[in-house]
Design an enzyme around this catalytic site. Sequence first.
Site, PDB file in Angstrom:
ATOM      1  N   PHE A 280      42.829  39.761  37.148  1.00 18.16           N
ATOM      2  CA  PHE A 280      43.782  40.780  37.563  1.00 18.16           C
ATOM      3  C   PHE A 280      45.172  40.178  37.787  1.00 18.16           C
ATOM      4  CE2 PHE A 280      45.878  43.463  40.738  1.00 18.16           C
ATOM      5  CZ  PHE A 280      45.653  44.748  40.245  1.00 18.16           C
TER       6      PHE A 280
ATOM      7  N   ASN B 211      36.400  43.996  43.112  1.00 14.35           N
ATOM      8  CA  ASN B 211      36.576  42.550  42.939  1.00 14.35           C
ATOM      9  C   ASN B 211      38.055  42.223  42.757  1.00 14.35           C
ATOM     10  OD1 ASN B 211      36.712  39.881  41.869  1.00 14.35           O
ATOM     11  ND2 ASN B 211      34.610  40.058  41.127  1.00 14.35           N
TER      12      ASN B 211
ATOM     13  N   ASP C 289      39.488  39.781  41.463  1.00 17.22           N
ATOM     14  CA  ASP C 289      39.776  39.166  40.169  1.00 17.22           C
ATOM     15  C   ASP C 289      39.675  40.151  39.010  1.00 17.22           C
ATOM     16  OD1 ASP C 289      40.273  36.673  41.217  1.00 17.22           O
ATOM     17  OD2 ASP C 289      38.208  35.965  40.973  1.00 17.22           O
ATOM     18  N   GLU C 290      39.078  41.323  39.245  1.00 21.10           N
ATOM     19  CA  GLU C 290      38.864  42.261  38.142  1.00 21.10           C
ATOM     20  C   GLU C 290      39.756  43.498  38.270  1.00 21.10           C
ATOM     21  OE1 GLU C 290      34.731  42.554  36.710  1.00 21.10           O
ATOM     22  OE2 GLU C 290      34.218  41.094  38.257  1.00 21.10           O
ATOM     23  N   MET C 291      39.357  44.496  39.066  1.00 21.50           N
ATOM     24  CA  MET C 291      40.169  45.707  39.161  1.00 21.50           C
ATOM     25  C   MET C 291      40.929  45.800  40.484  1.00 21.50           C
ATOM     26  SD  MET C 291      37.459  48.258  37.257  1.00 21.50           S
ATOM     27  CE  MET C 291      38.526  49.690  37.103  1.00 21.50           C
TER      28      MET C 291
END
Length: 364
Positions: free
Chosen positions: A120, A160, A162-164
């Site tokens: 992200f 998360n 690191d993701e969304m």
Amino acid sequence: MNKLVKGTILTLLICMGLSACGEKEKVKAPTNLQTEEQSKAQGNEMDPEELLTNLRNHTTLVPIGDVPIPADNPMKPEVLELGQMLFFDPRLSGNNEVSCQTCHDPDIGYGDNQPTFDKFTGGNGARNSPTVINSGYYKFNFWDGRAASLEEQALGPIRNPDEMNQPLDELIKELSAIKGYQERFQAAFPDGINEQNIAKALAAFQRQIVVKDTPYDKFLEGDTEALTNQEVNGLRLFTGKAFCVTCHNGPNLSDNNFYNIGLNTEDKGRQAVTGQEGDLGRIRTPGLYGITHTAPYMQDGSLATLEDVIDYYDRGGDSHPNKSFFIQKFMSPIGLTQQEKSDLLAFLKTLGGEPPIFTKPELP
């Protein structure tokens, strides 16, 4: 030494190896070992009828069948339509730019065709984005199995960082402010917008993304002409010399267990979930349906092609200190010939199928 005796000795050795693997690494021994009959077939075309009879009598290979549907999340049209909207909506992310589709693109096998996902905040993520294809068949989701259901999995990437990177309480507020979503959720669920219903809608939508009815399934159902001679030879190798069936068995060609396949990576794998030293680097066995659409392969995306995957296992994997005992003792190396590799590849390609393609709908 008589070939039948050799086959018996090999079977005993494998059973001894399996017992030494311990409770956390239960694997199924191949059933197509070098008995007298199989030795005669080695290097020649396998009789399809003979192979089918062998598979039916001695393996857990079966046609995949329908995806399991939880009783509390039936596949209602209103739920599926809502789930499709959520899957493609970038407003589920903290910056309103990243959707589920970003890492699970229908046009590239519901993955992203990258070794690892884009974080992200920039840079490379820790793992390969696993395909959504046939994810509804798993008992555990994510490479390390930390989600016990597809509903639980659906919320993981959203929150998360690191993701969304979207806190779920903030997402609920954002969706509640959109009149169209209020109406859609109310039509799908009596209690409207909440975490549980977001997860249910996304999971129900993903259960539609299924590859089944492949030539392999038709073969298991009794159509011995569904596979070519080369593909039949490849299936014989899959269930025997190449040891694939050891872990890739059952309806989705995954035993839903966890193994360290030897990759030289710092990924803690299943250990990050259980805290157990013996789980270091272990990952869940991925299913094989749709496999021709989902490159690159492995949890670190380090193998670009199916040919690379076959070569990797043929040499016995890499040198991770916690590598599976079974791989160390029986697959290091396997010793496949080039023809056998070609035959095995031909069989694996029969599992590719054509995933259903869902497109971005009009969003509220």
